[in-house]
Design a protein around this motif. Structure first.
Motif, PDB file in Angstrom:
ATOM      1  N   LYS A 190       8.191  -3.666  -9.542  1.00  0.00           N
ATOM      2  CA  LYS A 190       8.577  -3.548 -10.949  1.00  0.00           C
ATOM      3  C   LYS A 190       8.357  -2.143 -11.501  1.00  0.00           C
ATOM      4  CE  LYS A 190       7.936  -5.906 -15.380  1.00  0.00           C
ATOM      5  NZ  LYS A 190       7.219  -6.986 -16.089  1.00  0.00           N
ATOM      6  N   PHE A 191       7.302  -1.466 -11.045  1.00  0.00           N
ATOM      7  CA  PHE A 191       6.958  -0.165 -11.636  1.00  0.00           C
ATOM      8  C   PHE A 191       7.151   0.989 -10.654  1.00  0.00           C
ATOM      9  CE2 PHE A 191       4.292  -3.329 -13.852  1.00  0.00           C
ATOM     10  CZ  PHE A 191       4.779  -3.158 -15.139  1.00  0.00           C
ATOM     11  N   MET A 192       6.458   0.928  -9.501  1.00  0.00           N
ATOM     12  CA  MET A 192       6.466   2.084  -8.605  1.00  0.00           C
ATOM     13  C   MET A 192       7.825   2.302  -7.958  1.00  0.00           C
ATOM     14  SD  MET A 192       2.732   1.915  -6.819  1.00  0.00           S
ATOM     15  CE  MET A 192       2.910   0.201  -6.363  1.00  0.00           C
ATOM     16  N   CYS A 211      -3.279   7.118  -9.618  1.00  0.00           N
ATOM     17  CA  CYS A 211      -3.515   8.563  -9.540  1.00  0.00           C
ATOM     18  C   CYS A 211      -2.312   9.398  -9.959  1.00  0.00           C
ATOM     19  CB  CYS A 211      -3.942   8.950  -8.128  1.00  0.00           C
ATOM     20  SG  CYS A 211      -2.725   8.530  -6.850  1.00  0.00           S
ATOM     21  N   ASN A 212      -1.210   8.746 -10.355  1.00  0.00           N
ATOM     22  CA  ASN A 212       0.010   9.441 -10.798  1.00  0.00           C
ATOM     23  C   ASN A 212       0.574  10.375  -9.735  1.00  0.00           C
ATOM     24  OD1 ASN A 212      -0.027   8.216 -13.356  1.00  0.00           O
ATOM     25  ND2 ASN A 212      -1.430   9.777 -14.155  1.00  0.00           N
ATOM     26  N   LYS A 213       0.352  10.037  -8.486  1.00  0.00           N
ATOM     27  CA  LYS A 213       0.896  10.827  -7.388  1.00  0.00           C
ATOM     28  C   LYS A 213       2.295  10.322  -7.052  1.00  0.00           C
ATOM     29  CE  LYS A 213      -0.345  12.738  -2.888  1.00  0.00           C
ATOM     30  NZ  LYS A 213      -1.360  12.746  -1.805  1.00  0.00           N
ATOM     31  N   GLY A 214       3.203  11.240  -6.819  1.00  0.00           N
ATOM     32  CA  GLY A 214       4.579  10.866  -6.553  1.00  0.00           C
ATOM     33  C   GLY A 214       4.722  10.117  -5.242  1.00  0.00           C
ATOM     34  N   CYS A 215       5.669   9.213  -5.205  1.00  0.00           N
ATOM     35  CA  CYS A 215       5.920   8.421  -3.995  1.00  0.00           C
ATOM     36  C   CYS A 215       7.404   8.114  -3.915  1.00  0.00           C
ATOM     37  CB  CYS A 215       5.098   7.127  -4.007  1.00  0.00           C
ATOM     38  SG  CYS A 215       5.497   6.022  -5.368  1.00  0.00           S
ATOM     39  N   LYS A 216       7.835   7.733  -2.741  1.00  0.00           N
ATOM     40  CA  LYS A 216       9.224   7.362  -2.504  1.00  0.00           C
ATOM     41  C   LYS A 216       9.280   5.933  -1.984  1.00  0.00           C
ATOM     42  CE  LYS A 216      10.664  12.108  -1.481  1.00  0.00           C
ATOM     43  NZ  LYS A 216      11.327  13.009  -0.488  1.00  0.00           N
ATOM     44  N   ALA A 218       0.844  -1.192   0.000  1.00  0.00           N
ATOM     45  CA  ALA A 218       0.000   0.000   0.000  1.00  0.00           C
ATOM     46  C   ALA A 218       0.879   1.242   0.000  1.00  0.00           C
ATOM     47  CB  ALA A 218      -0.931   0.016   1.212  1.00  0.00           C
ATOM     48  N   LEU A 219       0.421   2.280  -0.686  1.00  0.00           N
ATOM     49  CA  LEU A 219       1.123   3.561  -0.714  1.00  0.00           C
ATOM     50  C   LEU A 219       0.577   4.451   0.393  1.00  0.00           C
ATOM     51  CD1 LEU A 219       1.322   4.326  -4.536  1.00  0.00           C
ATOM     52  CD2 LEU A 219       3.164   3.597  -3.027  1.00  0.00           C
ATOM     53  N   SER A 220       1.454   4.931   1.256  1.00  0.00           N
ATOM     54  CA  SER A 220       1.014   5.789   2.350  1.00  0.00           C
ATOM     55  C   SER A 220       0.635   7.183   1.876  1.00  0.00           C
ATOM     56  CB  SER A 220       2.114   5.884   3.407  1.00  0.00           C
ATOM     57  OG  SER A 220       3.295   6.435   2.849  1.00  0.00           O
TER      58      SER A 220
END
Length: 304
Positions: A244-246, A255-260, A229-231
């Motif tokens: 593989k992707f994120m 949603c194309n929101k940036g993440c680390k 899950a993305l926080s």
């Protein structure tokens, strides 16, 4: 057809192999089924399909209402313990002041007795004044001895002489903890998560069970898959797509929101009081023959 003589021979001084098997002697193994493992879409507190799921930084999922009630109950418990600790500190301070006043009063009485020869002297530091007044040196001396004997008498069968162990409450911790992982948990560290439902035509129209899929590869999510899950946005993917992707593009696939990298949280699943996901799903008990009744006593199996 007659039975074998070895199975009917029950007058031996020891148990035969067939008798041990019937009594359950030895190591018993049983594989835990689906009912013993918590699904991934179930709250860790109410063990029901979650409503408005929230996730902590360790990957434990809860219903929003359940985790808020749990944190509120912990806050109330902390306040109760803090009030008890404050009252105990106040009581200890008052007792210390009272002892100091009694010590000063005894010192004044001793000084007064030394300067007045007619008044008998009392060397007992725990001596209390006679309520009926002065009745002679011998009577006062005997009374003080009797009071000391009653005070130090170890008659545990008498309610008045039963010793009491003082209960000291320590300073409570002001932190709330996760009910599943026992690590420190704050409300602001929780984030909502969003699962993608399967609304395709291949799904049966009369099915009431909600099925979730990975929004990237469209694979149905099950309890055997590792989920991430993305926080930042709360979308849930399978671990293969996340790695593989994120992990490479640093952006959410929905949603194309940036993440680390630190925003990727592995969801925990399958953990109950019976088994854990990824661990041995086989329950093992060792039974040995007890003396007298012949029944087996259960104890944990020794690891070899």
């Amino acid at each position: 057809m007659p039975q074998r003589h070895s199975k009917n021979n029950n007058d031996l001084a020891f148990f035969t192999y067939d008798e041990k098997r019937k009594l359950g002697y030895g190591t018993q193994k049983e594989r835990l089924g689906k009912d013993s493992i918590k699904p991934f879409d179930v709250c860790c507190l109410c063990l029901k399909p979650f409503i408005d799921p929230m996730c902590c930084q360790k990957g434990h999922t809860f219903c929003k209402e359940c985790i808020l009630e749990c944190l509120l109950a912990q806050k109330k418990d902390i306040q109760r313990k803090l009030a008890a600790y404050t009252a105990q500190q106040k009581q200890d301070k008052e007792e210390a002041e009272e002892k100091l006043r009694q010590q000063k009063a005894r010192e004044l009485d001793a000084f007064d007795q030394q300067n007045h020869g007619a008044v008998p002297q009392y060397n007992d530091r725990n001596h209390s004044q006679d309520k009926n007044g002065f009745h002679g040196a011998n009577s006062v001396k005997v009374t003080s001895y009797e009071e000391e004997a009653l005070r130090t008498m170890k008659a545990f069968w008498l309610p008045s002489a039963t010793p009491e162990a003082p209960v000291k409450a320590g300073a409570p911790s002001s932190s709330t903890f996760c009910p599943e992982g026992n690590e420190k948990l704050k409300l602001k560290s929780l984030f909502p998560i969003h699962f993608t439902e399967d609304n395709s035509e291949r799904k049966k129209p009369k099915s009431y069970d909600v099925t979730y899929i990975c929004p990237s590869c469209k694979v149905t999510l099950t309890n055997t898959m590792s989920l991430v899950a993305l926080s930042t946005c709360g979308h849930v993917f399978c671990k293969k797509c996340a790695d593989k992707f994120m992990a490479v593009d640093k952006v959410c696939l929905v949603c194309n929101k940036g993440c680390k990298g630190r925003d990727l949280v592995n969801l925990e699943k399958g953990g109950t009081g019976f088994a854990g996901h990824g661990d041995s799903l086989e329950a093992t008990d060792f039974k040995h023959l007890g003396s007298g009744s012949g029944l087996g006593l259960v104890r944990p199996a020794m690891k070899t």
